[in-house]
Design a protein around this motif. Structure first.
Motif, mmCIF file in Angstrom:
data_model
loop_
_atom_site.group_PDB
_atom_site.id
_atom_site.type_symbol
_atom_site.label_atom_id
_atom_site.label_comp_id
_atom_site.label_asym_id
_atom_site.label_seq_id
_atom_site.Cartn_x
_atom_site.Cartn_y
_atom_site.Cartn_z
ATOM 1 N N ARG A 3 50.469 37.256 44.257
ATOM 2 C CA ARG A 3 49.223 36.501 44.451
ATOM 3 C C ARG A 3 49.366 35.500 45.602
ATOM 4 N NH1 ARG A 3 46.553 35.773 38.441
ATOM 5 N NH2 ARG A 3 45.898 37.948 38.358
ATOM 6 N N ASP A 59 50.037 33.171 35.891
ATOM 7 C CA ASP A 59 48.579 33.214 35.757
ATOM 8 C C ASP A 59 48.007 31.838 36.100
ATOM 9 O OD1 ASP A 59 46.026 34.204 34.962
ATOM 10 O OD2 ASP A 59 46.261 33.194 33.033
ATOM 11 N N GLU A 85 43.362 43.818 43.009
ATOM 12 C CA GLU A 85 42.149 43.212 42.441
ATOM 13 C C GLU A 85 42.027 41.764 42.907
ATOM 14 O OE1 GLU A 85 42.496 42.363 38.214
ATOM 15 O OE2 GLU A 85 44.662 42.127 38.352
ATOM 16 N N TYR A 124 52.503 37.805 27.118
ATOM 17 C CA TYR A 124 51.455 38.820 27.143
ATOM 18 C C TYR A 124 51.854 40.119 26.432
ATOM 19 C CZ TYR A 124 48.572 36.288 30.549
ATOM 20 O OH TYR A 124 47.764 35.375 31.182
ATOM 21 N N LEU A 146 42.941 46.127 31.245
ATOM 22 C CA LEU A 146 43.699 45.495 32.330
ATOM 23 C C LEU A 146 45.179 45.354 31.980
ATOM 24 C CD1 LEU A 146 43.716 44.218 35.101
ATOM 25 C CD2 LEU A 146 43.095 42.034 34.058
ATOM 26 N N LEU A 147 45.456 44.769 30.797
ATOM 27 C CA LEU A 147 46.875 44.645 30.431
ATOM 28 C C LEU A 147 47.449 46.033 30.155
ATOM 29 C CD1 LEU A 147 46.756 41.446 28.151
ATOM 30 C CD2 LEU A 147 46.978 41.618 30.645
ATOM 31 N N ARG A 163 48.459 47.390 33.497
ATOM 32 C CA ARG A 163 49.650 46.705 34.014
ATOM 33 C C ARG A 163 50.903 47.167 33.270
ATOM 34 N NH1 ARG A 163 47.082 40.566 34.211
ATOM 35 N NH2 ARG A 163 45.790 40.865 36.057
ATOM 36 N N ARG A 215 54.360 36.788 39.971
ATOM 37 C CA ARG A 215 54.196 36.628 38.531
ATOM 38 C C ARG A 215 54.764 37.855 37.836
ATOM 39 N NH1 ARG A 215 48.090 36.980 35.816
ATOM 40 N NH2 ARG A 215 48.842 37.096 33.696
ATOM 41 N N ILE A 220 41.683 37.855 41.994
ATOM 42 C CA ILE A 220 42.277 37.243 40.786
ATOM 43 C C ILE A 220 41.215 36.665 39.847
ATOM 44 C CG2 ILE A 220 44.354 36.670 42.133
ATOM 45 C CD1 ILE A 220 43.889 33.760 41.402
HETATM 46 C C1 IPM Z 1 44.163 37.446 35.454
HETATM 47 C C2 IPM Z 1 43.395 37.232 34.153
HETATM 48 C C3 IPM Z 1 44.038 38.019 33.021
HETATM 49 C C4 IPM Z 1 45.451 37.492 32.843
HETATM 50 C C5 IPM Z 1 43.253 37.977 31.687
HETATM 51 C C6 IPM Z 1 41.858 38.527 31.865
HETATM 52 C C7 IPM Z 1 43.959 38.716 30.586
HETATM 53 O O1 IPM Z 1 43.314 35.863 33.874
HETATM 54 O O2 IPM Z 1 44.238 38.601 35.916
HETATM 55 O O3 IPM Z 1 44.649 36.473 36.028
HETATM 56 O O4 IPM Z 1 45.671 36.486 32.172
HETATM 57 O O5 IPM Z 1 46.352 38.111 33.409
#
Ligand code: IPM
Ligand code: NAD
Ligand code: MN
Length: 361
Positions: A106, A247, A277, A139, A92-93, A96, A132, A279
């Motif tokens: 969001r 977040d 996606e 991160y 996921l990261l 991004r 965000r 959240i």
């Molecule tokens: C989100 C999740 C992620 C984040 C985690 C899973 C790394 O909490 O998409 O909000 O912190 O971005």
């Protein structure tokens, strides 16, 4: 009719695998109304694949996604079998960062006053969007461990703030307000404690807001922001903040507007392949029970269609989701009695019926 929109689908883990098919079902239903073609290709990145052969995000994935797809529909990642969920961070990261999806948008919009935990608040009071920063901050993965496993252990996790990164997310939020005719934008940081990193946010904000005189701008420290969001959410229309605070603020905002089950998000780089996606996470506590709310995925689908400039199809999904909430044709978290699949079916069928009736034309 424009060519088929190419959608990469990554269901991921846990309830990600249950809600994503519902998101796809709803997208198909909305696009069937207008004749817009969609193509779906599935990718099995997640815990099962990682535990089988060690794959998280394949090295060529970002380039392939950019080349072969218009957008990505993502479920959720996270599995108790994987220590520290390293696969989830990679996937996921990784997406991004490597796709440079610098905006995490969001929206927090209350569909029905029955769903907010706040007393005497209605739909007009909870309707804001969190922007965000999505590619740096805490991160960034800059840091390390020293003397790990000893009594002298040191763990460092740097908060990385670049002028380019801060400028582009603040500009996006201000431009969004201008484009949508919003009056107010609030920037939130912790510059009273994080004087270097968030001092940069302060300087950029002060410079940039001068260019947007028609927007009412305001700054709040993040602790105060959390308090004000609960005390009186109607103050806020758009909030821009760093990766970690965004977040946190967005989970709070999700709860103010009905819970994690219906909150969508867009990970966006304007003009490039972007990822949509819910959240929420993989929710291991309810996974495999046909209990997860598919609304977050369906509404993420609506954000995706809007990004693809398919406004009419997006509105069909939002209308049907609002109707589902109103008529309690939902999963139990929103007061209904349906399972995941049945809730997805209801939204999809509602869209088809409205389409047949010519509504939304
Ligand atoms: C989100 C999740 C992620 C984040 C985690 C899973 C790394 O909490 O998409 O909000 O912190 O971005
Ligand atoms: P979570 O969002 O998975 O769940 C929090 C609570 O909300 C749980 O009680 C869950 O049952 C409920 N919930 C979440 N989504 C729901 C839905 N659609 N319908 C009904 N109830 C829902 O957060 P968590 O428990 O902190 O994390 C579980 C795993 O998910 C962890 O591995 C975490 O890292 C991961 N995670 C991933 C993402 C992502 O992929 N974007 C986001 C958040 C958490
Ligand atoms: Mn989160």
């Amino acid at each position: 009719m424009s060519r088929a929109k190419r959608i990469a689908v990554i269901p991921g883990d846990g309830i990600g695998k249950e809600v994503t098919p519902e998101g796809v079902k709803v997208l198909e239903s909305a696009c069937a109304v207008t004749g817009q073609e969609l193509s779906f290709n599935y990718f099995d990145w997640g815990a099962d694949r990682f535990l089988k052969d060690g794959t998280t995000l394949p090295a060529d994935a970002p380039q392939m996604l950019q080349r072969d797809f218009d957008v990505i529909l993502f479920g959720a990642v996270g599995d108790p079998r994987v220590p520290l969920n390293q696969h989830a961070a990679d996937i996921l990261l990784g997406l991004r960062f490597k796709l440079d999806l610098y905006v995490n948008a969001r929206p927090c919009a209350l569909f029905d006053r029955r769903l907010t935990p706040l007393r005497d608040r209605s739909e007009q009071d909870v309707n804001f969007i969190v922007f965000r920063e999505n590619t740096e901050g805490a991160y960034a993965g800059v840091g390390g461990n020293f003397k790990q496993g000893t009594a002298d252990e040191v763990a460092v996790q740097e908060d990385v703030n670049t002028r380019k990164g801060v400028e582009r997310i603040i500009r996006y939020a201000l431009d969004y307000a201008r484009r949508k005719g919003l009056k107010r934008v609030c920037m939130s940081d912790k510059s009273n404690a994080m004087t270097y990193g968030h001092g940069l946010w302060q300087r950029v904000w002060k410079e940039m807001k001068e260019e947007y005189k028609e927007v009412e701008t305001r700054h709040l420290f993040v602790d105060t922001l959390m308090m004000e969001l609960v005390r009186d959410p109607s103050q806020f229309q758009a909030i821009v903040t760093c990766n970690m605070f965004g977040d946190i603020a967005s989970d709070l905002g999700a709860q103010l507007s009905g819970g994690l089950g219906l909150a969508p998000s867009g990970n966006i780089h304007p003009g490039k392949v972007s990822l949509f996606e819910p959240i929420h996470g993989s929710a291991p506590n309810i996974a495999g029970k046909n209990a997860a709310n598919p609304m977050g995925s369906a509404l993420a689908g609506a954000m995706m269609l809007e990004y693809l400039e398919l406004e009419r199809e997006a509105e069909l999904i939002r209308d049907a989701a609002r109707a589902a909430v109103r008529e309690k044709k939902t999963t139990v978290d929103l007061g209904g009695q349906l399972g995941t699949r049945e809730a997805g079916d209801w939204i999809a069928e509602r869209i088809s019926k409205r389409g047949l009736a010519g509504a939304g034309a």
